[in-house]
Design a protein around this motif. Sequence first.
Motif, PDB file in Angstrom:
ATOM      1  N   ALA A  71       0.735  -1.385   0.001  1.00 15.72           N
ATOM      2  CA  ALA A  71       0.147   0.083   0.075  1.00 15.72           C
ATOM      3  C   ALA A  71       0.742   1.252  -0.041  1.00 15.72           C
ATOM      4  O   ALA A  71       0.259   2.462  -0.445  1.00 15.72           O
ATOM      5  N   LYS A  72       1.962   1.233   0.407  1.00 17.28           N
ATOM      6  CA  LYS A  72       2.908   2.332   0.756  1.00 17.28           C
ATOM      7  C   LYS A  72       3.905   2.345  -0.215  1.00 17.28           C
ATOM      8  O   LYS A  72       5.057   3.104  -0.610  1.00 17.28           O
ATOM      9  N   ASN A  73       3.966   1.362  -1.020  1.00 16.14           N
ATOM     10  CA  ASN A  73       5.149   0.882  -2.170  1.00 16.14           C
ATOM     11  C   ASN A  73       6.507   1.145  -1.521  1.00 16.14           C
ATOM     12  O   ASN A  73       7.493   1.578  -1.942  1.00 16.14           O
ATOM     13  N   THR A  74       6.620   0.503  -0.388  1.00 13.82           N
ATOM     14  CA  THR A  74       7.752   0.495   0.416  1.00 13.82           C
ATOM     15  C   THR A  74       8.399  -0.636   0.878  1.00 13.82           C
ATOM     16  O   THR A  74       7.690  -1.524   1.209  1.00 13.82           O
ATOM     17  N   VAL A  75       9.772  -0.993   0.771  1.00 21.07           N
ATOM     18  CA  VAL A  75      10.376  -2.228   1.299  1.00 21.07           C
ATOM     19  C   VAL A  75      11.123  -1.859   2.726  1.00 21.07           C
ATOM     20  O   VAL A  75      11.784  -0.766   2.507  1.00 21.07           O
ATOM     21  N   TYR A  76      11.179  -2.568   3.579  1.00 18.15           N
ATOM     22  CA  TYR A  76      11.778  -2.164   4.990  1.00 18.15           C
ATOM     23  C   TYR A  76      12.918  -3.223   5.062  1.00 18.15           C
ATOM     24  O   TYR A  76      12.749  -4.358   4.537  1.00 18.15           O
ATOM     25  N   LEU A  77      13.918  -2.690   5.667  1.00 19.36           N
ATOM     26  CA  LEU A  77      15.187  -3.429   6.490  1.00 19.36           C
ATOM     27  C   LEU A  77      15.207  -3.186   7.766  1.00 19.36           C
ATOM     28  O   LEU A  77      15.652  -2.278   8.212  1.00 19.36           O
TER      29      LEU A  77
END
Length: 124
Positions: A71-77
């Motif tokens: 939904a946020k077009n975000t990838v997290y580490l």
Amino acid sequence: QLQLAESGGGLVQPGGSLRLSCVASGYYAIGWFRQAPGKEREAVSCLSRGDDSTYYSESVKGRFTISRDNAKNTVYLQMNSLKPEDTAVYYCAADGIGLSTCPYTARPDEYNYWGQGTQVTVSS
């Protein structure tokens, strides 16, 4: 043209945590890489968009987690139990062609879009 925007670096004490974010869309795989002064760029983790399969280097396995929020077009580490040897500039990179070998491995030359990098310093 695929564009990446990283955030979340900073200074943290050993044993602490940080979460890096990478805003991106239209990729086949996202990789996180890092480069310490005087060292070559090395793979940290990658995520394959097709099935969310992941890869972690041995040095971060069990401490780092890669994930995404569609939904946020975000990838997290998510980086936990940080060590001084984790200090480096961290880069988010995207495979926009579909030729990467993620999740079997993560090689910098397989990623054709790169973020500007964010500094992570682990020190007391």
